[in-house]
Scaffold this active site. Structure first.
Site, PDB file in Angstrom:
ATOM      1  N   ARG A   1       0.841  -1.201   0.000  1.00 52.84           N
ATOM      2  CA  ARG A   1       0.000   0.000   0.000  1.00 52.84           C
ATOM      3  C   ARG A   1       0.884   1.263   0.000  1.00 52.84           C
ATOM      4  NH1 ARG A   1      -3.554  -1.483   5.151  1.00 52.84           N
ATOM      5  NH2 ARG A   1      -1.542  -2.386   5.691  1.00 52.84           N
TER       6      ARG A   1
ATOM      7  N   LYS B   1       2.215   1.985   7.139  1.00 46.05           N
ATOM      8  CA  LYS B   1       2.725   1.193   8.262  1.00 46.05           C
ATOM      9  C   LYS B   1       3.553   2.052   9.218  1.00 46.05           C
ATOM     10  CE  LYS B   1       1.381  -3.053   7.927  1.00 46.05           C
ATOM     11  NZ  LYS B   1       0.430  -3.546   8.928  1.00 46.05           N
TER      12      LYS B   1
ATOM     13  N   TYR C   1      -0.457   4.449  10.600  1.00 51.70           N
ATOM     14  CA  TYR C   1      -0.711   3.436  11.634  1.00 51.70           C
ATOM     15  C   TYR C   1       0.547   3.311  12.470  1.00 51.70           C
ATOM     16  CZ  TYR C   1      -4.868   1.645   9.161  1.00 51.70           C
ATOM     17  OH  TYR C   1      -6.098   1.508   8.579  1.00 51.70           O
TER      18      TYR C   1
ATOM     19  N   HIS D   1       0.340   1.441  16.083  1.00 54.75           N
ATOM     20  CA  HIS D   1       0.205   0.243  16.947  1.00 54.75           C
ATOM     21  C   HIS D   1       1.359   0.164  17.934  1.00 54.75           C
ATOM     22  CE1 HIS D   1      -3.237  -1.239  14.718  1.00 54.75           C
ATOM     23  NE2 HIS D   1      -2.580  -1.024  13.590  1.00 54.75           N
TER      24      HIS D   1
ATOM     25  N   GLU E   1      -4.961   4.407  14.031  1.00 58.46           N
ATOM     26  CA  GLU E   1      -5.828   3.429  14.709  1.00 58.46           C
ATOM     27  C   GLU E   1      -6.483   3.966  15.971  1.00 58.46           C
ATOM     28  OE1 GLU E   1      -2.534   3.118  14.481  1.00 58.46           O
ATOM     29  OE2 GLU E   1      -1.699   2.695  16.447  1.00 58.46           O
TER      30      GLU E   1
ATOM     31  N   ASP F   1      -5.138 -11.495  13.916  1.00 61.62           N
ATOM     32  CA  ASP F   1      -4.235 -10.414  14.359  1.00 61.62           C
ATOM     33  C   ASP F   1      -4.389 -10.124  15.847  1.00 61.62           C
ATOM     34  OD1 ASP F   1      -6.752  -9.289  14.043  1.00 61.62           O
ATOM     35  OD2 ASP F   1      -5.975  -7.356  13.384  1.00 61.62           O
TER      36      ASP F   1
HETATM   37  N1  LIG Z   1      -6.643 -10.417   9.544  1.00 62.67           N
HETATM   38  C1  LIG Z   1      -6.761  -9.190   9.106  1.00 62.67           C
HETATM   39  O1  LIG Z   1      -6.123  -8.794   8.119  1.00 62.67           O
HETATM   40  C2  LIG Z   1      -7.680  -8.228   9.781  1.00 62.67           C
HETATM   41  C3  LIG Z   1      -8.052  -7.028   9.149  1.00 62.67           C
HETATM   42  C4  LIG Z   1      -8.976  -6.187   9.805  1.00 62.67           C
HETATM   43  C5  LIG Z   1      -9.485  -6.555  11.060  1.00 62.67           C
HETATM   44  N2  LIG Z   1      -9.053  -7.724  11.652  1.00 62.67           N
HETATM   45  C6  LIG Z   1      -9.571  -8.190  12.959  1.00 62.67           C
HETATM   46  O2  LIG Z   1     -10.894  -8.665  12.841  1.00 62.67           O
HETATM   47  C7  LIG Z   1     -11.498  -8.658  14.131  1.00 62.67           C
HETATM   48  C8  LIG Z   1     -12.880  -8.034  14.064  1.00 62.67           C
HETATM   49  O3  LIG Z   1     -12.725  -6.627  13.796  1.00 62.67           O
HETATM   50  P1  LIG Z   1     -13.988  -5.666  13.661  1.00 62.67           P
HETATM   51  O4  LIG Z   1     -13.485  -4.381  13.098  1.00 62.67           O
HETATM   52  O5  LIG Z   1     -15.113  -6.361  12.974  1.00 62.67           O
HETATM   53  O6  LIG Z   1     -14.381  -5.453  15.196  1.00 62.67           O
HETATM   54  P2  LIG Z   1     -15.809  -4.965  15.740  1.00 62.67           P
HETATM   55  O7  LIG Z   1     -15.566  -4.444  17.104  1.00 62.67           O
HETATM   56  O8  LIG Z   1     -16.491  -4.108  14.731  1.00 62.67           O
HETATM   57  O9  LIG Z   1     -16.676  -6.318  15.839  1.00 62.67           O
HETATM   58  C9  LIG Z   1     -16.383  -7.347  16.741  1.00 62.67           C
HETATM   59  C10 LIG Z   1     -17.702  -8.028  17.115  1.00 62.67           C
HETATM   60  O10 LIG Z   1     -17.388  -9.213  17.863  1.00 62.67           O
HETATM   61  C11 LIG Z   1     -18.456  -9.387  18.772  1.00 62.67           C
HETATM   62  N3  LIG Z   1     -18.084 -10.384  19.765  1.00 62.67           N
HETATM   63  C12 LIG Z   1     -17.265 -10.263  20.842  1.00 62.67           C
HETATM   64  N4  LIG Z   1     -17.189 -11.454  21.495  1.00 62.67           N
HETATM   65  C13 LIG Z   1     -17.971 -12.328  20.826  1.00 62.67           C
HETATM   66  C14 LIG Z   1     -18.309 -13.692  20.988  1.00 62.67           C
HETATM   67  N5  LIG Z   1     -17.831 -14.429  22.012  1.00 62.67           N
HETATM   68  N6  LIG Z   1     -19.137 -14.281  20.085  1.00 62.67           N
HETATM   69  C15 LIG Z   1     -19.640 -13.567  19.058  1.00 62.67           C
HETATM   70  N7  LIG Z   1     -19.365 -12.272  18.850  1.00 62.67           N
HETATM   71  C16 LIG Z   1     -18.544 -11.660  19.723  1.00 62.67           C
HETATM   72  C17 LIG Z   1     -18.716  -7.975  19.289  1.00 62.67           C
HETATM   73  O11 LIG Z   1     -19.998  -7.874  19.916  1.00 62.67           O
HETATM   74  C18 LIG Z   1     -18.612  -7.168  18.006  1.00 62.67           C
HETATM   75  O12 LIG Z   1     -19.880  -6.998  17.369  1.00 62.67           O
HETATM   76  C19 LIG Z   1     -10.499  -7.899  15.026  1.00 62.67           C
HETATM   77  O13 LIG Z   1      -9.728  -8.842  15.734  1.00 62.67           O
HETATM   78  C20 LIG Z   1      -9.655  -7.158  14.045  1.00 62.67           C
HETATM   79  O14 LIG Z   1      -8.376  -6.838  14.570  1.00 62.67           O
HETATM   80  C21 LIG Z   1      -8.175  -8.548  11.028  1.00 62.67           C
END
Ligand SMILES: NC(=O)c1ccc[n+]([C@@H]2O[C@H](COP(=O)([O-])OP(=O)(O)OC[C@H]3O[C@@H](n4cnc5c(N)ncnc54)[C@H](O)[C@@H]3O)[C@@H](O)[C@H]2O)c1
Length: 373
Positions: free
Chosen positions: A15, A75, A94, A96, A118, A270
């Site tokens: 990016r 980054k 970002y 972190h 973030e 992550d």
């Molecule tokens: N791998 C990647 O490249 C990447 C990229 C972006 C985000 N992420 C990750 O994805 C994850 C989700 O991010 P987001 O922006 O959607 O967060 P968010 O806060 O918008 O949504 C998280 C949801 O999880 C729910 N939740 C919590 N505990 C739960 C459980 N036990 N059962 C069911 N639901 C539950 C919450 O109520 C909330 O609605 C984060 O860990 C984020 O860091 C990863």
């Protein structure tokens, strides 16, 4: 202001912090855009695109760091970049910092003013500069999951939408936040039979009101999860408990209750991952198998679609970047408390309490930093 955009140097990062369109907007408001030659290539932007937008192409990152008033990146600055930061310089990217004491100490030592994407907030309790990447990862999850479900890739050999006379794939999305909602929309759009689990009743109400006819939702309990995964072709992990490691919601023992060749896509990797058997993978080798179940656990999913991710991030950062350039960081942060929440480091002091707590470093309040001469 001179806005500098160096080429990202972190491995596997394609990016770029400034798109040609964003550069053009800034130039239109009286600023200069200094972009390192080749910075946009990974995201599909040529030097000519930037030149057409009015940017000045610069040979080296050293020259950019030496002359720019504000550095715009994607980054966190790498060690070699941190050495080039100046006391009077603004860094917008970002960061972190909480798990990264080396970077934190270097930023403090540089004397620069660092605003982290973030931790910028919005009026709805969201994180507007993190949300676009969650949208990308969420929308990508069913796409990579459906690839994983193909026979040649180790999957069950099930087509997401089925065909007339053959039922669709069953997809379970655990977590109905930004990632989960976008994953569910795309999976449903591909014709799959989708159920979203969440523990927040207001969130389930929202999902039901807005997407009631498109996908199902259910309250998330261990029992509901155990039942649904037995029938699932794909499970997408999208939970987040802010500030905590992801809870483990599917154990290794439960894999044997699932259909052989089913796909687990752990977007929450992550934050440590929400399946017991998840371990982070890379785009070069994204999928592995445990007990007959295929796991996709790439920690930086948006990198796979660097162009879309760059443009989405650029759209979200643009108004903040323009405010910083037009008013200077002090006035911009005074006018917008959400931007002030992004302030992590200023003039040799840490200004973000959660990072201070995580690393045991003294913190100055951002309000005090604003008032200091
Ligand atoms: N791998 C990647 O490249 C990447 C990229 C972006 C985000 N992420 C990750 O994805 C994850 C989700 O991010 P987001 O922006 O959607 O967060 P968010 O806060 O918008 O949504 C998280 C949801 O999880 C729910 N939740 C919590 N505990 C739960 C459980 N036990 N059962 C069911 N639901 C539950 C919450 O109520 C909330 O609605 C984060 O860990 C984020 O860091 C990863």
């Amino acid at each position: 202001m001179k806005i500098g955009c160096p080429t990202e140097i972190k491995p596997q990062e394609f990016r770029v912090g400034l798109t040609p369109n964003a550069a053009q907007e800034a130039i239109g408001q009286g600023h200069q855009a200094l972009v390192q030659k080749g910075a946009g290539i990974g995201a599909g932007f040529s030097d000519e695109d930037y030149i057409a937008a009015g940017a000045v192409m610069i040979d080296t990152a050293e020259e950019i760091f030496a002359t720019a008033d504000m550095i715009v990146k994607v980054k966190e600055p790498q060690a070699v970049e941190r050495k080039m930061l100046r006391e009077d310089q603004l860094l917008f990217t970002y960061l972190h910092l909480a798990p990264d004491p080396d970077q934190t100490n270097d930023l403090i030592a540089s004397g620069c003013t660092a605003i982290a994407y973030e931790t910028v907030t919005d009026n709805h309790g969201g994180l507007p500069l993190l949300a676009p990447m969650s949208e990308v990862a969420g929308r990508l999850a069913p796409q990579v999951g459906s690839w994983t479900l193909q026979k040649a890739n180790g999957g069950r050999g099930v087509l997401m939408g089925g065909v007339p006379g053959v039922g669709p794939a069953k997809v379970v999305v655990i977590g109905g936040g930004v990632v989960g909602t976008h994953a569910a929309k795309i999976a449903a759009g591909m014709g799959a039979d989708v159920t979203v689990l969440d523990r927040s009743i207001p969130r389930l109400r929202y999902l039901d009101d807005v997407f009631g006819g498109t996908f199902k939702n259910q309250y998330s309990t261990a029992g509901a999860t155990a039942e649904l995964i037995q029938e699932a072709d794909m499970v997408i992990g999208a939970v987040l408990i802010p500030g905590a490691a992801a809870p483990k919601l599917i154990s290794r023992a439960q894999l044997s209750t699932m259909k052989p060749g089913a796909a687990l896509v752990d977007v929450a990797i992550d934050q440590g991952g929400c399946f017991e058997t998840s371990k982070a993978t890379t785009h070069a080798d994204p999928v592995y198998e445990v007990d007959g179940i295929m796991h996709y656990c790439v920690a930086n999913m948006p990198g796979a679609v660097a162009r879309t991710s760059t443009i989405a991030l650029g759209n979200a950062t643009l108004p903040f970047m323009l405010a910083l350039a037009n008013k200077g960081w002090r006035q911009a942060c005074t006018d917008d408390p959400h931007l002030l929440n992004g302030l992590n480091v200023h003039a040799g002091k840490l200004t973000y309490s959660a990072v201070g707590k995580a690393l045991g470093i003294d913190v100055t309040s951002p309000q005090l930093a604003l008032m200091a001469a």
